[in-house]
Write a protein that holds these residues in place. Structure first.
Motif, PDB file in Angstrom:
ATOM      1  N   ASN A  14       0.819  -1.214   0.000  1.00 40.51           N
ATOM      2  CA  ASN A  14       0.000   0.000   0.000  1.00 40.51           C
ATOM      3  C   ASN A  14       0.851   1.261   0.000  1.00 40.51           C
ATOM      4  N   HIS A  15       0.283   2.335  -0.513  1.00 39.43           N
ATOM      5  CA  HIS A  15       0.863   3.677  -0.383  1.00 39.43           C
ATOM      6  C   HIS A  15       1.066   3.949   1.102  1.00 39.43           C
ATOM      7  N   GLU A  18      -1.678   4.456   4.041  1.00 39.92           N
ATOM      8  CA  GLU A  18      -3.002   3.983   3.616  1.00 39.92           C
ATOM      9  C   GLU A  18      -3.240   2.551   4.094  1.00 39.92           C
ATOM     10  N   CYS A  21      -5.297  -0.894  -0.420  1.00 44.35           N
ATOM     11  CA  CYS A  21      -4.468  -0.775  -1.623  1.00 44.35           C
ATOM     12  C   CYS A  21      -5.327  -0.288  -2.788  1.00 44.35           C
ATOM     13  N   GLY A  22      -4.798   0.659  -3.548  1.00 48.27           N
ATOM     14  CA  GLY A  22      -5.520   1.200  -4.702  1.00 48.27           C
ATOM     15  C   GLY A  22      -5.401   0.339  -5.941  1.00 48.27           C
ATOM     16  N   ASP A  41      -5.427  -0.491 -11.589  1.00 48.23           N
ATOM     17  CA  ASP A  41      -4.801   0.518 -10.726  1.00 48.23           C
ATOM     18  C   ASP A  41      -5.751   1.712 -10.644  1.00 48.23           C
ATOM     19  N   SER A  45      -4.944   7.042  -4.393  1.00 50.03           N
ATOM     20  CA  SER A  45      -4.681   5.968  -3.436  1.00 50.03           C
ATOM     21  C   SER A  45      -5.765   5.974  -2.363  1.00 50.03           C
ATOM     22  N   SER A  50      -9.143   2.159  -4.169  1.00 52.25           N
ATOM     23  CA  SER A  50      -9.442   0.742  -3.945  1.00 52.25           C
ATOM     24  C   SER A  50     -10.784   0.357  -4.565  1.00 52.25           C
ATOM     25  N   ASP A 211       3.563   5.122  -3.700  1.00 52.44           N
ATOM     26  CA  ASP A 211       2.426   4.753  -4.535  1.00 52.44           C
ATOM     27  C   ASP A 211       2.062   3.305  -4.229  1.00 52.44           C
ATOM     28  N   ASP A 212       0.790   2.957  -4.466  1.00 55.15           N
ATOM     29  CA  ASP A 212       0.420   1.541  -4.376  1.00 55.15           C
ATOM     30  C   ASP A 212       1.231   0.782  -5.414  1.00 55.15           C
TER      31      ASP A 212
END
Length: 390
Positions: A14-15, A18, A21-22, A41, A45, A50, A211-212
């Motif tokens: 995950n970012h 967060e 997860c995006g 994706d 995020s 997600s 970033d994710d």
């Protein structure tokens, strides 16, 4: 007959900061030898990303598995996803890998980093065709599969790794290719390869992902049958039938349990030799029977394998334990997780008198539950499972 199959594994981080997860990966079986894998994706995020990526992956994988066209899928996505009030765009990027009869791969890519194909341990530049669907630039490729092909799908968290830290402009594609070429040469499973790539990205981010980050690896390999015998039959008269069926199956043979191994040794006319040089371990020692690939203790060993299987499907953190240790659980894990594609369980329903001690936390139901849970974990790894009870 086509004896190729796909080993599919993925991992996400995950970012930083967060909880969700995006990115989202969805795998849908389409008959026996075909499947649809989608890596989506979501924009930004967190929760919103997600939801966007999960919606995208679910819609695309379900529609494609049902046989709808790519145009229908993309148009549905464009019409379904909400508009981002900040950026004014309404999409999640995606990569679709459509395995057709384990002979052909249809790759459909929209705004994600282009998938990497490692063939003969080197990067293979596959052809792509640019399409315009609903105002979106889509890249499509149709690739004839070969044994040991490795496809690497990723979200943009991978090439962004190390941006402004280890690298001025992130982790370049050619460097990711070099990393994967070296990793593929090690003969690892798809899950382990995806773990290695994401762990390296996490290292480049300094443990604080900007970033994710998701990697999904698809490894094309030949089918490898495996047979595991666990427990004696409930009726003693079934011993020979059970052993005959077990040993008639092609592939490697694993026997779990002291009584079970004694029955197998008697059937083969061989003796059981127990290994006493097992060192410090919470798993009982293994044994040896001529003509059998692996002989271990029963419930305690299989329970440890189940622990490893659950972790393998999650974060894969215990890989460094079972990947090199020589205890029974580690050896079974390597055979089932890394080598096998088709696994036949032969499970005896006999009640072990040693397990009826009220001071022991083992009973008949626990043994049956172990088999059911382990079978389910192996199915989630993409293995074909057949369980026969005696």
């Amino acid at each position: 007959m086509n004896d190729l199959c796909a080993d599919i594994g993925y991992k996400s981080i995950n970012h930083e900061g967060e909880q969700l997860c995006g990115d989202h990966v969805d795998v849908v079986e389409q008959g026996e030898n075909s499947s649809v894998i989608v890596l989506a994706d979501g924009l930004g995020s967190g929760v919103k990303a997600s939801i966007l990526s999960t919606l995208t992956a679910k819609i695309i994988s379900t529609m494609m598995a049902a046989g709808l066209t790519l145009e229908d899928c993309v148009e549905t996505i464009a019409a379904t996803l909400p508009i981002c009030s900040v950026r004014g765009v309404a999409y999640s990027t995606f990569t679709i890998a459509h395995l057709v009869d384990n002979r052909e791969m249809e790759l459909i890519q929209y705004d994600n980093p282009h998938a990497i194909l490692i063939r003969n341990y080197q990067n293979f530049e596959y052809p792509t065709t640019e399409m315009n669907i609903g105002g979106k630039k889509i890249f499509k490729s149709v690739i004839r599969l070969e044994e040991d092909d490795v496809f690497v799908l990723m979200s943009d968290g991978c090439p962004h790794a190390g941006l402004g830290m280890s690298y001025n402009f992130g982790w370049k594609r050619e460097d990711i290719i070099g990393f994967m070429e070296a990793s593929v040469a090690g003969g690892y499973t798809a899950k382990t390869l995806s773990t290695m790539l994401v762990d390296e990205c996490n290292r480049l981010y300094g443990g604080k992902p900007g970033d994710d980050t998701t990697a999904c690896v698809i490894k094309i390999r030949r089918r490898e049958p495996m047979n595991i015998l666990f427990g004696p039959p409930s009726n003693r008269d079934d011993c020979d039938r059970m052993m005959s069926l077990f040993f008639s199956k092609e592939g490697k043979h694993i026997i779990c349990g002291g009584t079970t191994s004694s029955i197998a040794a008697k059937y083969l006319g061989k003796e059981v030799k127990v290994h006493l040089d097992f060192g410090k371990s919470d798993v009982p020692p293994t044994a040896e029977i001529e003509g059998v690939d692996l002989v271990t203790e029963g419930v305690i060993t299989v329970n440890k394998v189940l622990e490893y299987a659950k972790d393998y499907l999650a974060d894969n953190t215990t890989y460094e334990h079972w990947s090199f240790k020589r205890d029974g659980a580690s050896l079974i894990s390597r055979l089932l997780f890394e080598e096998a594609t088709d696994i036949n369980f032969f499970v005896g329903r006999a009640v072990n008198p040693a397990h009826q001690n009220p001071d022991l936390p083992i009973n008949f139901n626990i043994k049956m539950n172990l088999v059911e849970e382990l079978s389910e974990c192996l199915r989630k790894m993409g293995k074909r499972i057949k369980v026969s009870y005696f």
